[in-house]
Motif scaffolding. Structure first.
Motif, PDB file in Angstrom:
ATOM      1  N   GLY A 149      15.466  -4.239  15.061  1.00 53.59           N
ATOM      2  CA  GLY A 149      15.531  -2.885  14.706  1.00 53.59           C
ATOM      3  C   GLY A 149      14.936  -2.519  13.177  1.00 53.59           C
ATOM      4  N   PHE A 150      14.354  -3.211  12.698  1.00 56.04           N
ATOM      5  CA  PHE A 150      13.622  -3.304  11.171  1.00 56.04           C
ATOM      6  C   PHE A 150      12.496  -2.194  11.566  1.00 56.04           C
ATOM      7  CE2 PHE A 150      16.089  -6.646  10.320  1.00 56.04           C
ATOM      8  CZ  PHE A 150      16.278  -6.959   8.908  1.00 56.04           C
ATOM      9  N   SER A 151      12.293  -1.552  10.555  1.00 59.54           N
ATOM     10  CA  SER A 151      11.049  -0.643  10.309  1.00 59.54           C
ATOM     11  C   SER A 151       9.982  -1.445   9.943  1.00 59.54           C
ATOM     12  CB  SER A 151      11.027   0.421   9.577  1.00 59.54           C
ATOM     13  OG  SER A 151      11.334   0.072   8.184  1.00 59.54           O
ATOM     14  N   MET A 152       8.533  -1.158  10.082  1.00 63.92           N
ATOM     15  CA  MET A 152       7.310  -1.988   9.702  1.00 63.92           C
ATOM     16  C   MET A 152       7.413  -2.274   8.206  1.00 63.92           C
ATOM     17  SD  MET A 152       5.854  -3.151  12.435  1.00 63.92           S
ATOM     18  CE  MET A 152       4.306  -3.560  11.730  1.00 63.92           C
ATOM     19  N   LEU A 153       7.870  -1.155   7.493  1.00 69.94           N
ATOM     20  CA  LEU A 153       7.981  -1.231   5.879  1.00 69.94           C
ATOM     21  C   LEU A 153       8.913  -2.261   5.455  1.00 69.94           C
ATOM     22  CD1 LEU A 153       6.607   0.038   3.402  1.00 69.94           C
ATOM     23  CD2 LEU A 153       8.588   1.718   3.304  1.00 69.94           C
ATOM     24  N   GLU A 154      10.100  -2.329   6.195  1.00 65.64           N
ATOM     25  CA  GLU A 154      11.091  -3.311   5.918  1.00 65.64           C
ATOM     26  C   GLU A 154      10.709  -4.557   5.900  1.00 65.64           C
ATOM     27  OE1 GLU A 154      14.861  -0.011   6.740  1.00 65.64           O
ATOM     28  OE2 GLU A 154      14.226  -1.327   8.018  1.00 65.64           O
ATOM     29  N   THR A 155       9.800  -4.916   6.986  1.00 64.74           N
ATOM     30  CA  THR A 155       9.423  -6.210   7.422  1.00 64.74           C
ATOM     31  C   THR A 155       8.560  -6.915   6.359  1.00 64.74           C
ATOM     32  OG1 THR A 155       7.465  -5.414   8.736  1.00 64.74           O
ATOM     33  CG2 THR A 155       9.765  -5.865   9.614  1.00 64.74           C
ATOM     34  N   ILE A 156       7.918  -5.984   5.564  1.00 67.49           N
ATOM     35  CA  ILE A 156       7.108  -6.600   4.576  1.00 67.49           C
ATOM     36  C   ILE A 156       7.574  -7.871   3.740  1.00 67.49           C
ATOM     37  CG2 ILE A 156       5.406  -5.979   2.371  1.00 67.49           C
ATOM     38  CD1 ILE A 156       4.133  -5.067   5.100  1.00 67.49           C
ATOM     39  N   PRO A 157       8.465  -7.598   3.009  1.00 65.51           N
ATOM     40  CA  PRO A 157       9.140  -8.560   2.146  1.00 65.51           C
ATOM     41  C   PRO A 157       9.447  -9.814   2.747  1.00 65.51           C
ATOM     42  CG  PRO A 157      10.334  -6.539   1.584  1.00 65.51           C
ATOM     43  CD  PRO A 157       9.548  -6.336   2.838  1.00 65.51           C
ATOM     44  N   ILE A 158       9.953  -9.722   4.046  1.00 64.58           N
ATOM     45  CA  ILE A 158      10.248 -11.077   4.832  1.00 64.58           C
ATOM     46  C   ILE A 158       9.046 -11.569   5.377  1.00 64.58           C
ATOM     47  CG2 ILE A 158      11.563 -11.799   6.927  1.00 64.58           C
ATOM     48  CD1 ILE A 158      13.337  -9.499   6.630  1.00 64.58           C
ATOM     49  N   HIS A 208       5.845  -7.133  23.172  1.00 69.70           N
ATOM     50  CA  HIS A 208       5.252  -5.611  23.552  1.00 69.70           C
ATOM     51  C   HIS A 208       6.084  -4.494  22.771  1.00 69.70           C
ATOM     52  CE1 HIS A 208       2.547  -7.226  26.492  1.00 69.70           C
ATOM     53  NE2 HIS A 208       3.540  -8.239  26.556  1.00 69.70           N
ATOM     54  N   GLY A 209       5.786  -3.281  22.759  1.00 77.52           N
ATOM     55  CA  GLY A 209       6.367  -2.175  22.317  1.00 77.52           C
ATOM     56  C   GLY A 209       6.685  -2.388  20.790  1.00 77.52           C
ATOM     57  N   ILE A 210       5.733  -2.842  20.057  1.00 79.20           N
ATOM     58  CA  ILE A 210       6.004  -2.664  18.673  1.00 79.20           C
ATOM     59  C   ILE A 210       5.749  -1.438  18.000  1.00 79.20           C
ATOM     60  CG2 ILE A 210       5.137  -3.866  16.401  1.00 79.20           C
ATOM     61  CD1 ILE A 210       4.173  -6.220  17.953  1.00 79.20           C
ATOM     62  N   PRO A 211       6.601  -1.001  17.292  1.00 81.98           N
ATOM     63  CA  PRO A 211       6.325   0.427  16.753  1.00 81.98           C
ATOM     64  C   PRO A 211       5.400   0.685  15.691  1.00 81.98           C
ATOM     65  CG  PRO A 211       8.693  -0.539  15.884  1.00 81.98           C
ATOM     66  CD  PRO A 211       7.980  -1.421  16.877  1.00 81.98           C
ATOM     67  N   THR A 212       5.229   1.788  15.506  1.00 84.39           N
ATOM     68  CA  THR A 212       4.007   2.026  14.393  1.00 84.39           C
ATOM     69  C   THR A 212       4.675   2.194  13.050  1.00 84.39           C
ATOM     70  OG1 THR A 212       2.360   3.474  13.681  1.00 84.39           O
ATOM     71  CG2 THR A 212       4.103   4.453  14.665  1.00 84.39           C
ATOM     72  N   TRP A 213       4.031   2.305  12.089  1.00 84.08           N
ATOM     73  CA  TRP A 213       4.780   2.391  10.854  1.00 84.08           C
ATOM     74  C   TRP A 213       5.478   3.639  10.415  1.00 84.08           C
ATOM     75  CZ3 TRP A 213       3.760  -1.080   6.379  1.00 84.08           C
ATOM     76  CH2 TRP A 213       3.188  -2.130   6.757  1.00 84.08           C
ATOM     77  N   SER A 214       6.612   3.551   9.678  1.00 86.84           N
ATOM     78  CA  SER A 214       7.662   4.587   9.538  1.00 86.84           C
ATOM     79  C   SER A 214       7.824   4.593   8.018  1.00 86.84           C
ATOM     80  CB  SER A 214       8.519   4.812  10.366  1.00 86.84           C
ATOM     81  OG  SER A 214       9.784   3.598  10.403  1.00 86.84           O
ATOM     82  N   PHE A 215       8.085   5.661   7.548  1.00 93.77           N
ATOM     83  CA  PHE A 215       8.550   5.759   6.190  1.00 93.77           C
ATOM     84  C   PHE A 215      10.182   6.683   5.967  1.00 93.77           C
ATOM     85  CE2 PHE A 215       4.125   4.751   6.233  1.00 93.77           C
ATOM     86  CZ  PHE A 215       3.724   3.975   5.615  1.00 93.77           C
TER      87      PHE A 215
END
Length: 377
Positions: free
Chosen positions: A105-114, A166-173
């Motif tokens: 359930g992470f957003s794409m922005l939250e995955t950047i540090p990981i 599959h089903g990777i969400p787009t970027w959200s802020f």
């Protein structure tokens, strides 16, 4: 002694005056910055001219290739490390962001540090024990690393196996997503166009500016010194191993960021997306454009990513024509389309003064030889 100092030899003046350097708007660095700015503005205005889904999709992929090629340029162009498995870092970034967004359930922005942390670990794991190797041996090890990552993703359950994710969400802020679109000054921007601008301003701007500044800085000069002659650079006090490891880690982070962008763009990834062919294409973009050259790498990435699409009308012949174009480019431009030490055409038009046919050569202090000899006695 005073007389010796009085009659010291002086360096003769040059016979040919050096032509004055080009100034103003035609100065090389200023000219290239202006051209880059105009191209960047043109890319920003393009969606207002044509915004078909096909056009926006291939241009977004081309810009992601530029980000990927800029990262490989650090490894190959600056540090001189032949990496044949660079696409593995893109796979690490894509799978890390894909797993975190779809299963946790992470957003794409939250995955950047990981993603950055995962790419640093991957760079240390493969670069730590192998960067003491050189030339062909290093290339074979990196090729094996790329295949290991792909085969591992093909057999793990968490990565979806052969089917992928599959089903990777787009970027959200902060609760707002690109999928919601944006209405600005009466103009509606769809999710694909918003993602296009995001890659253009964040991906391309960050990649080009950061890599260019790294290449001109202290670390960049150390990379180029190790690339030219590692033994001599170590004799001058540069730690070649740490310098190469730093280049490998920075390149890995860039590759992982490009993988995250690609996952958000395609919304689905699979092991087939990270085969050796794609590593070869990215390496081809760097070599074809000009190793160590920022404009050259951009040109090479655009050529490698857009040429097959532009030749799609030729159907089954397009890859043959693409290969012939590559061979022709390498024959006529063996150092790349735009090498790092390229001289702009208008610089060759500077007028050089003519050399006089006969000219008396007088060495300063030549007549003072007997006096000096007498003083020495």
């Amino acid at each position: 002694m005073a007389r010796l100092q009085k009659h010291q030899l002086r360096v003769p003046k040059p016979y040919i005056e050096r032509p004055p350097a080009v100034t103003g708007i035609l100065a090389p660095e200023r000219f290239m910055k202006l051209v880059g700015l105009l191209l960047f503005i043109g890319a920003a205005v393009l969606p207002f001219i044509t915004a078909t889904p096909y056009m926006i999709s291939i241009l977004t992929s081309a810009m992601i290739y530029i980000v990927l090629a800029m990262g490989l340029n650090v490894v190959v162009g600056y540090a001189g490390l032949l990496d044949l498995g660079y696409i593995a870092f893109m796979a690490v970034g894509a799978y890390t962001s894909g797993i975190l967004t779809t299963q946790f359930g992470f957003s794409m922005l939250e995955t950047i540090p990981i993603v950055v942390l995962a790419c640093i670990i991957a760079g240390v794991v493969i670069g730590g024990p192998t960067l003491r190797l050189r030339s062909d041996y290093l290339a074979i090890v990196t090729l094996g690393f790329g295949e290991i990552i792909r085969i591992t993703a093909n057999n793990l359950q968490v990565t979806g196996g052969p089917s992928g994710i599959h089903g990777i969400p787009t970027w959200s802020f902060f609760g707002w997503s690109f999928a919601d679109g944006l209405e600005l000054f009466g103009v509606h921007f769809g999710p694909k166009i918003l993602f296009y601008y995001f890659v253009l301003f964040v991906g391309i701007g960050l990649a080009v500016v950061a890599v260019s500044r790294l290449g001109r800085g202290k670390l960049g000069r150390a990379w180029k010194s190790v690339r030219d002659d590692e033994d001599v650079s170590e004799a001058m006090g540069i730690n070649g191993y740490k310098t190469k490891l730093a280049a490998y880690i920075i390149g890995a982070v860039w590759g992982g960021f490009a993988g995250t962008l690609m996952a958000g763009h395609l919304s689905a990834i699979s092991p087939n997306s990270f085969e050796f062919l794609y590593s070869a294409l990215v390496l081809m973009a760097v070599v074809l454009g000009g190793m160590g050259s920022t404009p050259g790498v951009i040109i090479g990435a655009l050529f490698v990513s857009l040429a097959p699409e532009l030749l799609r009308e030729f159907s089954e012949w397009r890859f043959l024509i693409f290969g012939v174009l590559l061979v022709v480019a390498m024959i006529f431009r063996p150092k790349g389309i735009w090498p790092a030490n390229a001289v702009l055409p208008f610089l060759k038009k500077r007028t050089i003064p003519e050399v006089p046919a006969t000219e008396a050569i007088e060495v300063a202090g030549e007549t003072d030889g007997p006096d000096i000899e007498e003083e020495r006695r």
